[in-house]
Design an enzyme around this catalytic site. Structure first.
Site, PDB file in Angstrom:
ATOM      1  N   ASN A  94       8.290  13.820 -25.475  1.00 52.79           N
ATOM      2  CA  ASN A  94       8.509  15.273 -25.467  1.00 52.79           C
ATOM      3  C   ASN A  94       9.897  15.627 -26.002  1.00 52.79           C
ATOM      4  O   ASN A  94      10.536  14.820 -26.661  1.00 52.79           O
ATOM      5  CB  ASN A  94       8.241  15.886 -24.096  1.00 52.79           C
ATOM      6  CG  ASN A  94       7.548  17.236 -24.214  1.00 52.79           C
ATOM      7  OD1 ASN A  94       8.029  18.156 -24.880  1.00 52.79           O
ATOM      8  ND2 ASN A  94       6.397  17.363 -23.579  1.00 52.79           N
ATOM      9  N   ARG A  95      10.364  16.834 -25.680  1.00 47.42           N
ATOM     10  CA  ARG A  95      11.526  17.408 -26.346  1.00 47.42           C
ATOM     11  C   ARG A  95      12.807  17.348 -25.509  1.00 47.42           C
ATOM     12  O   ARG A  95      12.752  17.448 -24.281  1.00 47.42           O
ATOM     13  CB  ARG A  95      11.238  18.864 -26.725  1.00 47.42           C
ATOM     14  CG  ARG A  95      10.128  19.000 -27.760  1.00 47.42           C
ATOM     15  CD  ARG A  95       9.637  20.427 -27.920  1.00 47.42           C
ATOM     16  NE  ARG A  95       8.651  20.500 -28.995  1.00 47.42           N
ATOM     17  CZ  ARG A  95       7.344  20.251 -28.833  1.00 47.42           C
ATOM     18  NH1 ARG A  95       6.872  19.935 -27.634  1.00 47.42           N
ATOM     19  NH2 ARG A  95       6.521  20.315 -29.863  1.00 47.42           N
ATOM     20  N   HIS A 120      10.078  13.159 -29.117  1.00 45.60           N
ATOM     21  CA  HIS A 120       9.364  11.873 -29.048  1.00 45.60           C
ATOM     22  C   HIS A 120      10.191  10.680 -29.542  1.00 45.60           C
ATOM     23  O   HIS A 120       9.680   9.786 -30.215  1.00 45.60           O
ATOM     24  CB  HIS A 120       8.063  11.945 -29.829  1.00 45.60           C
ATOM     25  CG  HIS A 120       7.026  12.834 -29.213  1.00 45.60           C
ATOM     26  ND1 HIS A 120       6.946  13.061 -27.854  1.00 45.60           N
ATOM     27  CD2 HIS A 120       6.007  13.560 -29.779  1.00 45.60           C
ATOM     28  CE1 HIS A 120       5.936  13.874 -27.601  1.00 45.60           C
ATOM     29  NE2 HIS A 120       5.356  14.202 -28.746  1.00 45.60           N
ATOM     30  N   HIS A 194       0.246   8.966 -26.939  1.00 39.61           N
ATOM     31  CA  HIS A 194      -0.017  10.209 -27.674  1.00 39.61           C
ATOM     32  C   HIS A 194      -1.324  10.165 -28.455  1.00 39.61           C
ATOM     33  O   HIS A 194      -1.410  10.666 -29.576  1.00 39.61           O
ATOM     34  CB  HIS A 194       1.150  10.493 -28.622  1.00 39.61           C
ATOM     35  CG  HIS A 194       1.337  11.938 -28.959  1.00 39.61           C
ATOM     36  ND1 HIS A 194       0.456  12.650 -29.737  1.00 39.61           N
ATOM     37  CD2 HIS A 194       2.318  12.809 -28.619  1.00 39.61           C
ATOM     38  CE1 HIS A 194       0.894  13.893 -29.885  1.00 39.61           C
ATOM     39  NE2 HIS A 194       2.022  14.020 -29.204  1.00 39.61           N
ATOM     40  N   TYR A 196      -4.819  11.385 -29.679  1.00 32.97           N
ATOM     41  CA  TYR A 196      -5.580  12.629 -29.808  1.00 32.97           C
ATOM     42  C   TYR A 196      -7.047  12.302 -29.566  1.00 32.97           C
ATOM     43  O   TYR A 196      -7.634  11.477 -30.272  1.00 32.97           O
ATOM     44  CB  TYR A 196      -5.457  13.200 -31.216  1.00 32.97           C
ATOM     45  CG  TYR A 196      -4.136  13.806 -31.589  1.00 32.97           C
ATOM     46  CD1 TYR A 196      -4.029  15.164 -31.873  1.00 32.97           C
ATOM     47  CD2 TYR A 196      -2.991  13.019 -31.731  1.00 32.97           C
ATOM     48  CE1 TYR A 196      -2.818  15.735 -32.259  1.00 32.97           C
ATOM     49  CE2 TYR A 196      -1.781  13.568 -32.119  1.00 32.97           C
ATOM     50  CZ  TYR A 196      -1.706  14.928 -32.381  1.00 32.97           C
ATOM     51  OH  TYR A 196      -0.514  15.477 -32.771  1.00 32.97           O
ATOM     52  N   ASP A 261       0.487  23.765 -25.424  1.00 29.18           N
ATOM     53  CA  ASP A 261       1.417  22.667 -25.664  1.00 29.18           C
ATOM     54  C   ASP A 261       2.442  22.721 -24.541  1.00 29.18           C
ATOM     55  O   ASP A 261       3.627  22.974 -24.760  1.00 29.18           O
ATOM     56  CB  ASP A 261       2.083  22.800 -27.041  1.00 29.18           C
ATOM     57  CG  ASP A 261       2.783  21.512 -27.476  1.00 29.18           C
ATOM     58  OD1 ASP A 261       2.738  20.519 -26.720  1.00 29.18           O
ATOM     59  OD2 ASP A 261       3.386  21.500 -28.568  1.00 29.18           O
ATOM     60  N   GLN A 297       1.498  16.644 -20.309  1.00 27.80           N
ATOM     61  CA  GLN A 297       1.548  17.587 -21.412  1.00 27.80           C
ATOM     62  C   GLN A 297       0.140  17.742 -21.974  1.00 27.80           C
ATOM     63  O   GLN A 297      -0.454  16.776 -22.471  1.00 27.80           O
ATOM     64  CB  GLN A 297       2.495  17.097 -22.512  1.00 27.80           C
ATOM     65  CG  GLN A 297       2.735  18.097 -23.633  1.00 27.80           C
ATOM     66  CD  GLN A 297       3.834  19.102 -23.310  1.00 27.80           C
ATOM     67  OE1 GLN A 297       4.481  19.011 -22.267  1.00 27.80           O
ATOM     68  NE2 GLN A 297       4.076  20.040 -24.204  1.00 27.80           N
ATOM     69  N   GLU A 325      -0.597  13.780 -22.333  1.00 27.33           N
ATOM     70  CA  GLU A 325       0.553  12.889 -22.303  1.00 27.33           C
ATOM     71  C   GLU A 325       1.172  12.905 -20.904  1.00 27.33           C
ATOM     72  O   GLU A 325       1.885  13.838 -20.542  1.00 27.33           O
ATOM     73  CB  GLU A 325       1.579  13.336 -23.339  1.00 27.33           C
ATOM     74  CG  GLU A 325       1.020  13.470 -24.748  1.00 27.33           C
ATOM     75  CD  GLU A 325       1.795  14.480 -25.577  1.00 27.33           C
ATOM     76  OE1 GLU A 325       3.017  14.292 -25.747  1.00 27.33           O
ATOM     77  OE2 GLU A 325       1.180  15.465 -26.036  1.00 27.33           O
TER      78      GLU A 325
END
Length: 360
Positions: A94-95, A120, A194, A196, A261, A297, A325
């Site tokens: 994440n950020r 990430h 991560h 999808y 998100d 997440q 996540e």
């Protein structure tokens, strides 16, 4: 009718793990891909480049297997710019706001690879390196153990971080991720996965029915950094305490681009509680998430825009897949009120997440 993918999947020997060459890095480092097959009809492919899950063949309610993860057919796709398809994420999932944090009185500067923020693990995070890999097998599982030393200063982070991540595919159709790390200097650590998913094997994800065991979520600013507010989901588009289709409140969730998100603050008490449950009504596939992490997440593929062509020529449009996540909260190194993500010398980082698959 049996698809080509299904035929290939059924030819695999159950309860096995095999290794093959996946390609070569620009520096001539060889990259391998491992095919893991359990006794219950699931086949997973994972590469030691970035710990990427490249394929996950799971049967539907008619016994027909389909690949339920997004990605590419070859290493070349993953070496190009990719939205972290299938990847192992670190040092910090994440950020981190403005790519900066202060630890023990020293400010550290990280790459800005997501607008004004760090995302990430940076430009060359754990998703873009070749890991040492060791395969293993038990009576009821097959797996791969990934290991590397992230050196002091890598992507701006302090400390030599010794990391081991184990992927275990069991015969009960569960996929377990065990993350472990030690350090010789205090450093933020927040490892996650991560992949999808699209449980239908194609199309958009809007009909997937999702339950998230979370009464609160992190409110974020326009750059997806938490404001610090933990808001009740009740009465908002973020209420997944009762299962609902992803598409139901997607537009109301807002954002640019529109969609989810966000980090959800889990109410679960540990690894034995269901944190997330996803049902794809047509195929009957079910995915449950169990974790000891405080958050997850939920990302609905908002930034996919039709410019990526993936496996078997599939074009990945917006909402082609979703991610779950498991993690600590975004920007925790800068937010003292959040659970800490700082690993100190002498301590051991260890977390576990399980994805379990079934059919309805």
């Amino acid at each position: 009718m049996t698809s080509a993918c299904t035929k290939k999947q059924t030819m695999q020997q159950p309860g096995t793990i095999t290794k093959a060459e996946f390609g070569v890095m620009p520096d001539s480092t060889k990259v391998d891909i491992y095919t893991l097959v359990n006794h219950s009809g699931i086949t997973m492919k994972v590469t030691n480049y970035g710990g990427i899950i490249t394929s996950l063949m799971v049967p539907d309610n008619k016994g027909v297997a389909a690949d339920i993860v997004l990605g590419y057919d070859s290493l070349k796709g993953y070496l190009a710019e990719t939205p972290f398809f299938g990847a192992l994420i670190g040092r910090y999932g994440n950020r981190i706001a403005k790519g900066k944090f202060t630890l023990d009185g020293k400010e550290y500067t990280l790459a800005l690879n997501d607008g004004p923020n760090h995302l990430h693990g940076g430009v060359k995070g754990f998703d873009k390196v070749v890991w040492d890999a060791e395969e293993f097998k038990t009576d009821s599982a097959v797996g791969i153990k990934l290991h590397r030393l992230s050196k002091d200063g890598e992507e701006g982070y302090p400390g030599n971080l010794d990391v081991t991540v184990t992927y275990t595919l069991k015969d009960d159709n569960s996929l377990t991720f065990d993350y472990s790390a030690t350090t010789d200097k205090a450093t933020p650590v927040n490892l996650t996965q991560h992949t999808y998913f699209n449980l239908a094997g194609g199309g958009d994800n809007k009909s997937h029915e999702v339950m998230i065991a979370a009464a609160k979520y992190n409110v974020v600013d326009s750059t997806l950094i938490p404001t610090g507010e933990l808001r009740d989901v009740k009465g908002t588009p973020f209420d997944f305490t009762t299962a609902k289709p992803i598409g139901k409140d997607l537009v109301a969730a807002g954002g640019k681009p529109i969609g989810y998100d966000h980090n959800f603050i889990l109410d679960t008490k540990g690894i034995k509680d269901v944190a997330v449950r996803v049902v794809e009504p047509t195929s009957g596939r079910i995915m449950e998430v169990y974790t000891d992490q405080p958050g997850v997440q939920f990302y609905t593929g908002n930034f996919l825009d039709g410019t990526i062509t993936g496996k078997s020529g599939k074009v990945y449009q917006q909402y082609s897949g979703f991610c779950l996540e498991t993690q600590h909260f975004p920007d925790s190194p800068n937010q003292a009120a959040f659970p800490t993500t700082i690993l100190k010398p002498g301590d051991k980082y260890h977390t576990t997440t399980i994805y379990k698959f079934a059919v309805k």
